[in-house]
Scaffold this motif. Structure first.
Motif, PDB file in Angstrom:
ATOM      1  N   ARG A 166       0.844  -1.197   0.000  1.00  0.00           N
ATOM      2  CA  ARG A 166       0.000   0.000   0.000  1.00  0.00           C
ATOM      3  C   ARG A 166       0.873   1.239   0.000  1.00  0.00           C
ATOM      4  N   THR A 167       0.451   2.246  -0.759  1.00  0.00           N
ATOM      5  CA  THR A 167       1.255   3.464  -0.868  1.00  0.00           C
ATOM      6  C   THR A 167       0.562   4.639  -0.193  1.00  0.00           C
ATOM      7  N   GLY A 168       1.370   5.467   0.434  1.00  0.00           N
ATOM      8  CA  GLY A 168       0.901   6.720   0.993  1.00  0.00           C
ATOM      9  C   GLY A 168       1.763   7.845   0.450  1.00  0.00           C
ATOM     10  N   ALA A 169       1.191   9.018   0.323  1.00  0.00           N
ATOM     11  CA  ALA A 169       1.942  10.185  -0.133  1.00  0.00           C
ATOM     12  C   ALA A 169       1.832  11.284   0.906  1.00  0.00           C
ATOM     13  N   ASN A 170       2.966  11.824   1.317  1.00  0.00           N
ATOM     14  CA  ASN A 170       2.992  12.963   2.234  1.00  0.00           C
ATOM     15  C   ASN A 170       3.084  14.247   1.412  1.00  0.00           C
ATOM     16  N   ASN A 185      -2.779  17.694  -8.949  1.00  0.00           N
ATOM     17  CA  ASN A 185      -2.736  17.002 -10.240  1.00  0.00           C
ATOM     18  C   ASN A 185      -1.668  15.923 -10.266  1.00  0.00           C
ATOM     19  N   LEU A 186      -0.547  16.148  -9.590  1.00  0.00           N
ATOM     20  CA  LEU A 186       0.472  15.102  -9.506  1.00  0.00           C
ATOM     21  C   LEU A 186      -0.058  13.908  -8.716  1.00  0.00           C
ATOM     22  N   MET A 187      -0.820  14.183  -7.658  1.00  0.00           N
ATOM     23  CA  MET A 187      -1.415  13.094  -6.881  1.00  0.00           C
ATOM     24  C   MET A 187      -2.470  12.334  -7.698  1.00  0.00           C
ATOM     25  N   ASN A 215      -2.698   5.096  -2.378  1.00  0.00           N
ATOM     26  CA  ASN A 215      -3.830   4.609  -1.589  1.00  0.00           C
ATOM     27  C   ASN A 215      -4.244   5.628  -0.534  1.00  0.00           C
ATOM     28  N   ASN A 216      -3.248   6.225   0.127  1.00  0.00           N
ATOM     29  CA  ASN A 216      -3.516   7.187   1.201  1.00  0.00           C
ATOM     30  C   ASN A 216      -2.824   8.510   0.882  1.00  0.00           C
ATOM     31  N   ILE A 217      -3.488   9.607   1.236  1.00  0.00           N
ATOM     32  CA  ILE A 217      -2.922  10.934   1.015  1.00  0.00           C
ATOM     33  C   ILE A 217      -2.911  11.681   2.334  1.00  0.00           C
ATOM     34  N   MET A 218      -1.732  12.058   2.808  1.00  0.00           N
ATOM     35  CA  MET A 218      -1.601  12.857   4.028  1.00  0.00           C
ATOM     36  C   MET A 218      -1.276  14.291   3.629  1.00  0.00           C
ATOM     37  N   THR A 219      -2.183  15.214   3.906  1.00  0.00           N
ATOM     38  CA  THR A 219      -1.991  16.612   3.517  1.00  0.00           C
ATOM     39  C   THR A 219      -1.796  17.462   4.760  1.00  0.00           C
ATOM     40  N   HIS A 220      -0.590  17.954   4.928  1.00  0.00           N
ATOM     41  CA  HIS A 220      -0.260  18.753   6.104  1.00  0.00           C
ATOM     42  C   HIS A 220      -0.173  20.233   5.733  1.00  0.00           C
ATOM     43  N   VAL A 221      -0.260  21.065   6.736  1.00  0.00           N
ATOM     44  CA  VAL A 221      -0.163  22.514   6.562  1.00  0.00           C
ATOM     45  C   VAL A 221       1.244  22.954   6.922  1.00  0.00           C
ATOM     46  N   PHE A 254      -8.495  18.472  -0.082  1.00  0.00           N
ATOM     47  CA  PHE A 254      -7.386  18.065  -0.950  1.00  0.00           C
ATOM     48  C   PHE A 254      -7.616  16.669  -1.530  1.00  0.00           C
ATOM     49  N   ALA A 255      -7.898  15.693  -0.677  1.00  0.00           N
ATOM     50  CA  ALA A 255      -8.068  14.310  -1.139  1.00  0.00           C
ATOM     51  C   ALA A 255      -9.302  14.171  -2.034  1.00  0.00           C
ATOM     52  N   LEU A 256     -10.325  15.003  -1.819  1.00  0.00           N
ATOM     53  CA  LEU A 256     -11.505  14.975  -2.680  1.00  0.00           C
ATOM     54  C   LEU A 256     -11.140  15.413  -4.095  1.00  0.00           C
ATOM     55  N   TYR A 257     -10.328  16.470  -4.198  1.00  0.00           N
ATOM     56  CA  TYR A 257      -9.865  16.921  -5.516  1.00  0.00           C
ATOM     57  C   TYR A 257      -9.046  15.833  -6.215  1.00  0.00           C
TER      58      TYR A 257
END
Length: 376
Positions: free
Chosen positions: A248-252, A270-272, A278-284, A335-338
């Motif tokens: 499983r892949t995650g992207a930070n 767009n890159l994502m 599989n998982n997207i972690m979007t931090h501020v 972010f993940a919805l987009y």
């Protein structure tokens, strides 16, 4: 007898005098604390003064005693962890969609890179670029095996900031010993440019269950500011390799860098969409003291020199003309919805960025849809 209060960690190391201004703080540990704390406990037990212990800054008679910094510790000399003092329930953690008996083990410490937003940039300079250390694979495996048997572990979390930034010999030794002695699923993280088809195949065979890839931004311009010089093609290639495996892949990712525009955030989105983890972690983004990006934010007037970075999960402290705090946090929550929903629904998602009654209602509906489609 007053029990002394000691504070450690990155903020105490970067801003020691500020931390010591707090009346409740008697002492701080600058840098690593393994030997300093051991020496402090022994000194207090013997009724002696701790004022000459390296790495400690101590308040005394309205002055601050600033002891010198000791060398970074040898990771092979650190004893194995002991969890006997904790409630057994603390062993259970959610990993890869299940609640498991999880152990976290340090394979190395620090980072061979010095990204401009990261505390490792400060650590590397403080220790004259001797901060990054690798623990011997043999010692690491011995601890994991011991703890696995003692606490019936089911899953392992590799504490390594860039797991694949190692020699081929070290990597092969890890694979061999893991397959021989540990035989448990595990999680790790890596930079995109260190991912190769051959290594990922060996990791899959060894039982790697999940991997997080540090993307941070889809904008080459922003990545250049971060001193992350990989190309979009390298990032895409890393995920393409992983897509053909069971791992499983995650992207930070991080949004809200100094000067970043909405358009640049959508470069990351767009890159994502292309890499489809599989998982997207979007931090501020938050500017942390001691880093080049903190100094840039101060020089640009995005923060005051007295500002302290907030929580990277839910706070934004920059005052930038092109991107408000509300807009940035709205982009974070959508972010993940987009990334995952079709582009023809982007106007609907955009309305969900707003923190008003209608926006919250739309977001909640989209969140439930996302959970059903992509998280179950």
């Amino acid at each position: 007898f007053k029990t002394p209060t000691i504070v450690g960690g990155i903020h105490a190391t970067i801003s020691p005098e500020e931390v010591l201004k707090e009346e409740c703080v008697d002492c701080i540990c600058v840098g690593e604390g393994e030997y300093a704390l051991k020496e402090l406990c022994e000194t207090l037990k013997e009724g002696k003064s701790p004022q000459n212990i390296k790495n400690l800054w101590i308040k005394k008679d309205e002055k601050i005693i600033k002891n010198e910094l000791r060398q970074p510790v040898n990771l092979d000399e650190i004893p194995f962890q002991n969890w006997d003092m904790f409630d057994e329930k603390r062993i259970f953690k959610p990993m890869a969609g299940k609640i498991r008996r999880v152990g976290c083990f340090e394979l190395d410490r620090g980072c061979p890179y010095s990204c401009t937003y990261c505390c490792n940039n400060f650590w590397n300079k403080m220790y004259n670029f001797k901060n990054y250390r690798q623990r011997s694979v043999k010692k690491f495996i011995e601890e994991v095996e011991y703890m696995k048997n003692k606490y019936n572990l089911e899953y392992i979390y590799l504490a390594s900031e860039s797991f694949l930034s190692c020699s081929e010999e070290r990597f092969r030794e890890f694979i061999r010993l893991w397959k021989e002695r540990i035989k448990l699923p595990f999680w790790g993280e890596a930079r995109p440019e260190t991912v190769t088809a051959e290594r990922i195949k060996l990791l899959e065979e060894a039982g790697m269950n999940s991997i997080s890839i540090g993307v941070e931004s889809g904008s080459p311009e922003i990545r250049a500011m971060l001193e992350r010089r990989m190309s979009n093609q390298q990032i895409e290639h890393a995920f393409e390799i992983l897509r053909n495996t069971s791992i499983r892949t995650g992207a930070n990712t991080i949004i809200g860098f100094p000067g970043e525009t909405r358009e640049q955030i959508f470069e990351t989105i767009n890159l994502m969409r292309i890499t489809n983890p599989n998982n997207i972690m979007t931090h501020v983004f938050n500017p942390y003291r001691g880093t080049p990006l903190y100094n840039l934010c101060v020089s640009k007037g995005y923060i005051s020199p007295a500002e302290i970075g907030g929580d990277y999960r839910q706070d934004f402290v920059l005052n930038m003309p092109q991107l408000s705090k509300e807009e940035l946090l709205g982009l974070q929550r959508t972010f993940a919805l987009y990334v995952k929903l079709p582009k023809e629904r982007w106007l609907e998602i955009q309305r969900a960025e707003r923190f008003d009654e209608e926006g919250n209602k739309i977001f909640e509906r989209l969140r439930k849809e996302y959970t059903e489609k992509f998280l179950k």
